[in-house]
Design a protein around this motif. Structure first.
Motif, PDB file in Angstrom:
ATOM      1  N   ASN A 115      48.385  23.437 -96.095  1.00 49.75           N
ATOM      2  CA  ASN A 115      47.390  22.386 -95.863  1.00 49.75           C
ATOM      3  C   ASN A 115      46.159  22.539 -96.758  1.00 49.75           C
ATOM      4  O   ASN A 115      45.256  23.320 -96.494  1.00 49.75           O
ATOM      5  N   LYS A 116      46.131  21.762 -97.837  1.00 51.09           N
ATOM      6  CA  LYS A 116      44.995  21.872 -98.782  1.00 51.09           C
ATOM      7  C   LYS A 116      43.701  21.361 -98.176  1.00 51.09           C
ATOM      8  O   LYS A 116      42.628  21.868 -98.444  1.00 51.09           O
ATOM      9  N   GLU A 117      43.817  20.312 -97.334  1.00 50.88           N
ATOM     10  CA  GLU A 117      42.586  19.725 -96.794  1.00 50.88           C
ATOM     11  C   GLU A 117      41.867  20.712 -95.882  1.00 50.88           C
ATOM     12  O   GLU A 117      40.662  20.925 -96.004  1.00 50.88           O
ATOM     13  N   ILE A 168      46.959  19.726-113.806  1.00 48.24           N
ATOM     14  CA  ILE A 168      47.519  18.485-113.259  1.00 48.24           C
ATOM     15  C   ILE A 168      48.086  18.917-111.919  1.00 48.24           C
ATOM     16  O   ILE A 168      49.102  19.612-111.865  1.00 48.24           O
ATOM     17  N   ILE A 169      47.395  18.571-110.826  1.00 42.38           N
ATOM     18  CA  ILE A 169      47.803  19.117-109.528  1.00 42.38           C
ATOM     19  C   ILE A 169      48.043  18.023-108.500  1.00 42.38           C
ATOM     20  O   ILE A 169      48.003  18.280-107.305  1.00 42.38           O
ATOM     21  N   ASN A 170      48.282  16.832-108.966  1.00 44.24           N
ATOM     22  CA  ASN A 170      48.737  15.803-108.035  1.00 44.24           C
ATOM     23  C   ASN A 170      49.980  15.146-108.608  1.00 44.24           C
ATOM     24  O   ASN A 170      49.906  14.428-109.616  1.00 44.24           O
ATOM     25  N   GLY A 171      51.118  15.427-107.983  1.00 43.12           N
ATOM     26  CA  GLY A 171      52.395  14.930-108.483  1.00 43.12           C
ATOM     27  C   GLY A 171      52.492  13.419-108.429  1.00 43.12           C
ATOM     28  O   GLY A 171      53.084  12.790-109.312  1.00 43.12           O
ATOM     29  N   THR A 172      51.897  12.828-107.400  1.00 45.41           N
ATOM     30  CA  THR A 172      51.991  11.375-107.244  1.00 45.41           C
ATOM     31  C   THR A 172      51.309  10.663-108.403  1.00 45.41           C
ATOM     32  O   THR A 172      51.892   9.760-109.025  1.00 45.41           O
ATOM     33  N   THR A 173      50.085  11.055-108.722  1.00 42.66           N
ATOM     34  CA  THR A 173      49.387  10.388-109.835  1.00 42.66           C
ATOM     35  C   THR A 173      50.092  10.687-111.152  1.00 42.66           C
ATOM     36  O   THR A 173      50.207   9.803-112.008  1.00 42.66           O
ATOM     37  N   GLY A 198      58.877  10.736-101.504  1.00 36.69           N
ATOM     38  CA  GLY A 198      58.247  11.722-100.608  1.00 36.69           C
ATOM     39  C   GLY A 198      57.143  12.523-101.262  1.00 36.69           C
ATOM     40  O   GLY A 198      56.738  13.561-100.750  1.00 36.69           O
ATOM     41  N   TYR A 199      56.613  12.050-102.406  1.00 36.43           N
ATOM     42  CA  TYR A 199      55.556  12.805-103.087  1.00 36.43           C
ATOM     43  C   TYR A 199      54.170  12.466-102.538  1.00 36.43           C
ATOM     44  O   TYR A 199      53.293  13.311-102.482  1.00 36.43           O
ATOM     45  N   ALA A 200      53.989  11.178-102.199  1.00 34.53           N
ATOM     46  CA  ALA A 200      52.633  10.720-101.870  1.00 34.53           C
ATOM     47  C   ALA A 200      52.206  11.194-100.481  1.00 34.53           C
ATOM     48  O   ALA A 200      53.041  11.472 -99.621  1.00 34.53           O
ATOM     49  N   GLU A 201      50.910  11.285-100.293  1.00 35.07           N
ATOM     50  CA  GLU A 201      50.357  11.609 -98.983  1.00 35.07           C
ATOM     51  C   GLU A 201      50.561  10.426 -98.046  1.00 35.07           C
ATOM     52  O   GLU A 201      50.820   9.302 -98.498  1.00 35.07           O
ATOM     53  N   ALA A 202      50.402  10.672 -96.726  1.00 33.69           N
ATOM     54  CA  ALA A 202      50.542   9.596 -95.741  1.00 33.69           C
ATOM     55  C   ALA A 202      49.631   8.436 -96.132  1.00 33.69           C
ATOM     56  O   ALA A 202      50.021   7.269 -96.072  1.00 33.69           O
ATOM     57  N   ASN A 206      44.375   9.077-100.956  1.00 38.26           N
ATOM     58  CA  ASN A 206      44.003  10.463-101.246  1.00 38.26           C
ATOM     59  C   ASN A 206      44.570  10.929-102.583  1.00 38.26           C
ATOM     60  O   ASN A 206      43.946  11.717-103.287  1.00 38.26           O
ATOM     61  N   ASP A 207      45.769  10.464-102.920  1.00 31.66           N
ATOM     62  CA  ASP A 207      46.363  10.814-104.204  1.00 31.66           C
ATOM     63  C   ASP A 207      45.680  10.026-105.323  1.00 31.66           C
ATOM     64  O   ASP A 207      45.211  10.596-106.305  1.00 31.66           O
ATOM     65  N   ILE A 208      45.641   8.713-105.153  1.00 31.68           N
ATOM     66  CA  ILE A 208      45.210   7.817-106.235  1.00 31.68           C
ATOM     67  C   ILE A 208      43.743   8.015-106.591  1.00 31.68           C
ATOM     68  O   ILE A 208      43.361   7.931-107.758  1.00 31.68           O
ATOM     69  N   ILE A 211      41.329  12.545-104.383  1.00 31.98           N
ATOM     70  CA  ILE A 211      40.816  13.371-103.272  1.00 31.98           C
ATOM     71  C   ILE A 211      41.738  14.577-103.033  1.00 31.98           C
ATOM     72  O   ILE A 211      41.271  15.706-102.841  1.00 31.98           O
ATOM     73  N   ASP A 212      43.048  14.318-103.077  1.00 30.04           N
ATOM     74  CA  ASP A 212      44.022  15.407-102.910  1.00 30.04           C
ATOM     75  C   ASP A 212      43.816  16.482-103.993  1.00 30.04           C
ATOM     76  O   ASP A 212      43.781  17.681-103.698  1.00 30.04           O
ATOM     77  N   ALA A 213      43.631  16.032-105.226  1.00 37.09           N
ATOM     78  CA  ALA A 213      43.413  16.992-106.322  1.00 37.09           C
ATOM     79  C   ALA A 213      42.081  17.714-106.139  1.00 37.09           C
ATOM     80  O   ALA A 213      41.958  18.907-106.467  1.00 37.09           O
ATOM     81  N   TYR A 215      40.681  18.536-103.307  1.00 34.68           N
ATOM     82  CA  TYR A 215      40.893  19.604-102.314  1.00 34.68           C
ATOM     83  C   TYR A 215      41.526  20.819-102.998  1.00 34.68           C
ATOM     84  O   TYR A 215      41.123  21.963-102.789  1.00 34.68           O
ATOM     85  N   LYS A 216      42.542  20.530-103.805  1.00 35.92           N
ATOM     86  CA  LYS A 216      43.273  21.639-104.447  1.00 35.92           C
ATOM     87  C   LYS A 216      42.368  22.374-105.442  1.00 35.92           C
ATOM     88  O   LYS A 216      42.391  23.606-105.530  1.00 35.92           O
ATOM     89  N   LEU A 217      41.559  21.604-106.187  1.00 40.63           N
ATOM     90  CA  LEU A 217      40.659  22.244-107.146  1.00 40.63           C
ATOM     91  C   LEU A 217      39.609  23.101-106.420  1.00 40.63           C
ATOM     92  O   LEU A 217      39.221  24.162-106.911  1.00 40.63           O
ATOM     93  N   MET A 310      57.327  22.156-110.284  1.00 44.60           N
ATOM     94  CA  MET A 310      57.318  21.005-109.382  1.00 44.60           C
ATOM     95  C   MET A 310      56.211  21.163-108.344  1.00 44.60           C
ATOM     96  O   MET A 310      56.191  22.146-107.603  1.00 44.60           O
ATOM     97  N   GLY A 311      55.319  20.183-108.331  1.00 49.29           N
ATOM     98  CA  GLY A 311      54.120  20.299-107.508  1.00 49.29           C
ATOM     99  C   GLY A 311      54.237  19.674-106.137  1.00 49.29           C
ATOM    100  O   GLY A 311      53.291  19.719-105.360  1.00 49.29           O
ATOM    101  N   ALA A 312      55.350  19.068-105.837  1.00 54.49           N
ATOM    102  CA  ALA A 312      55.504  18.431-104.527  1.00 54.49           C
ATOM    103  C   ALA A 312      56.989  18.333-104.218  1.00 54.49           C
ATOM    104  O   ALA A 312      57.831  18.646-105.057  1.00 54.49           O
ATOM    105  N   GLY A 313      57.272  17.894-102.998  1.00 51.80           N
ATOM    106  CA  GLY A 313      58.668  17.739-102.593  1.00 51.80           C
ATOM    107  C   GLY A 313      59.091  18.890-101.700  1.00 51.80           C
ATOM    108  O   GLY A 313      58.450  19.942-101.651  1.00 51.80           O
TER     109      GLY A 313
HETATM  110  N1  HSE Z   1      50.660  14.228-102.498  1.00 46.40           N
HETATM  111  C1  HSE Z   1      50.701  15.491-103.113  1.00 46.40           C
HETATM  112  C2  HSE Z   1      51.023  15.292-104.591  1.00 46.40           C
HETATM  113  C3  HSE Z   1      51.756  16.335-102.459  1.00 46.40           C
HETATM  114  O1  HSE Z   1      51.374  14.186-104.967  1.00 46.40           O
HETATM  115  O2  HSE Z   1      50.875  16.210-105.365  1.00 46.40           O
HETATM  116  C4  HSE Z   1      51.650  17.781-102.768  1.00 46.40           C
HETATM  117  O3  HSE Z   1      50.437  18.317-102.402  1.00 46.40           O
END
Ligand code: HSE
Length: 445
Positions: A115-117, A168-173, A198-202, A206-208, A211-213, A215-217, A310-313
């Motif tokens: 859980n990155k958040e 590059i830490i968001n797979g969706t973007t 199944g890559y994107a957040e609910a 947050n991805d686009i 915000i997700d990145a 948190y990770k940064l 692979m950063g997600a999945g």
């Molecule tokens: N939504 C995130 C991503 C999942 O696209 O990278 C992995 O944290």
């Protein structure tokens, strides 16, 4: 297997795990614990059992056959069970997860979380609580899916002064940008493909929006610079402003467009930022495509090291979660604490480094303008940039619309201070001949 006595207590032969969450990642983790029991036993010297799985809805159809009685909707069945030694949390978000984690740590349970958040927002508090209760909390899967970057910053790269992390830490973007660049797919179509995989957040915002990145940064920077940063310290721009022309111009200029998450140390201050950037096509980060992530660490001793994967999945994230699970079991009974608490929120790690505002950042810029196709327009724009001490590197004019009397101009600049660029853009936007400042993207060399 024989019981062994650790430095701080008996370690049982049978280690029980409570899994919180049975989504894409939770299913992968449950399948591993149930299906690869002998591998886990060989790696840890103990039997690792899945004792309970917290879900929202027991009746839901699932991609996994679980022994009966494993599922529960009541977190207390895990938190209040003294026979559960380790909580693996793959629910995500902070509510109610943060309270579950605190309760588990207070009861001396070890935690593995993806859980990155919750780590970005409450990492220091959770690590301190873990330390106080003699527990470990490991969070490799919170950044970069299957890439072992969290552990490497805490351990293998710990001797280095970290000059920068570019990632590059968001797979969706990255998936969306790759599809837009290579296939000229629309943003919406690429996003819905990423969600389907199944890559994107609910909430894909947050991805686009980065915000997700961010948190990770926050997690990477806190480990790299050994002090707690907040996600609010990260300057953040999303990718939704990007249009097909930007990819075309970028390619013509010799760049790819990537959403980068960057932390760097500059003159005693740290700069933290997530934004789409033009990256030279020959740079390795420009070649990271699809759902792949990459993290480039520049350390004082190791130089530049690049992690790619692979950063997600489900499977890559299961790799990180189960790796942490194995580490936690191996550490049980010893006084070895979560090294994260040392790196991040350890005693004496005050906030020594300040965070430099984005306005202070020196960067090269790509500016795309929709202007009236009249004599002298370019001169006016050049004047505004010159007045702001911003030097032009190149100018492109490709698309003119004779009927509308408009032209599209792309300007790249030499390094300029962010605050000067903002002032110049504001003046430019007010020029009667400038119809739209269509996009402004930083160039990372
Ligand atoms: N939504 C995130 C991503 C999942 O696209 O990278 C992995 O944290």
């Amino acid at each position: 297997m024989a019981s062994s006595s650790g430095m701080s207590g008996e370690v049982p032969d049978e280690i029980n795990v409570g899994l919180m969450g049975l989504g894409v990642v939770g299913t992968g983790v449950a399948a591993y614990i149930l299906g690869k029991a002998s591998s886990l036993a060989a790696a840890t010297g103990r039997n690792v059992n899945l004792k309970k799985v917290l879900v929202r809805d027991i009746t839901r159809a699932r991609d996994i056959d679980l022994p009966s009685g494993l599922l529960t909707t009541n977190a207390e069945d895990i938190l209040a069970d003294a026979e559960i030694h380790i909580v693996v949390e793959v629910i995500g978000g902070t509510d109610p997860v943060e309270n579950h984690l605190k309760q588990a740590l207070a009861a001396g349970k070890h935690i593995v979380t993806a859980n990155k958040e919750v780590m970005a927002k409450s990492g220091p508090e959770l690590l301190a609580l873990a330390r106080k209760n003699g527990a470990n909390i490991l969070f490799e899967a919170s950044v970069g899916g299957g890439i072992p970057i969290v552990g490497c910053l805490m351990n293998e790269l710990a001797a280095n002064d970290i000059r920068s992390i570019r990632s590059i830490i968001n797979g969706t973007t990255n998936y969306i940008l790759t599809r837009m660049a290579n296939e000229r797919t629309s943003f919406d179509q690429a996003l819905s493909e990423a969600q389907g995989l199944g890559y994107a957040e609910a909430d894909p915002i947050n991805d686009i929006e980065g915000i997700d990145a961010a948190y990770k940064l926050t997690i990477l920077a806190s480990l790299a610079y050994r002090q707690p940063f907040q996600s609010a310290d990260v300057y953040c721009e999303g990718i939704s402003r990007l249009e097909p022309q930007d990819f075309r111009y970028a390619q013509e200029l010799g760049y790819a467009i990537k959403s980068l998450a960057i932390a760097n140390l500059d003159d005693g201050a740290v700069q933290l930022r997530v934004y789409p950037a033009l990256v030279p096509s020959e740079h390795m980060l420009a070649k990271v495509d699809g759902v792949y992530n990459a993290v480039e660490v520049d350390g004082s001793l190791c130089g530049q090291v690049l992690f790619h994967g692979m950063g997600a999945g489900s499977e890559p994230t299961t790799s990180a979660v189960v790796g942490d699970l194995i580490e936690v079991v191996r550490k049980m009974g010893s006084q070895s604490r979560s090294s994260g608490s040392q790196e991040w929120a350890g005693p004496g790690n005050g906030a020594a480094l300040t965070v430099r505002p984005i306005g202070d950042l020196q960067a090269r810029y790509y500016i795309r303008l929709d202007v009236a196709d009249n004599p002298g327009v370019l001169a006016q724009i050049a004047q505004v940039l010159g007045d702001g001490e911003i030097s032009i590197a190149a100018v492109l004019q490709r698309d003119t619309d004779a009927e509308a009397g408009s032209a599209e101009i792309v300007i790249t600049t030499h390094p300029a201070k962010g605050a000067s660029m903002q002032d110049a853009l504001q003046i430019m936007a007010g020029l009667s001949q400038v119809r739209r400042v269509s996009n402004v993207i930083r160039i990372e060399e």
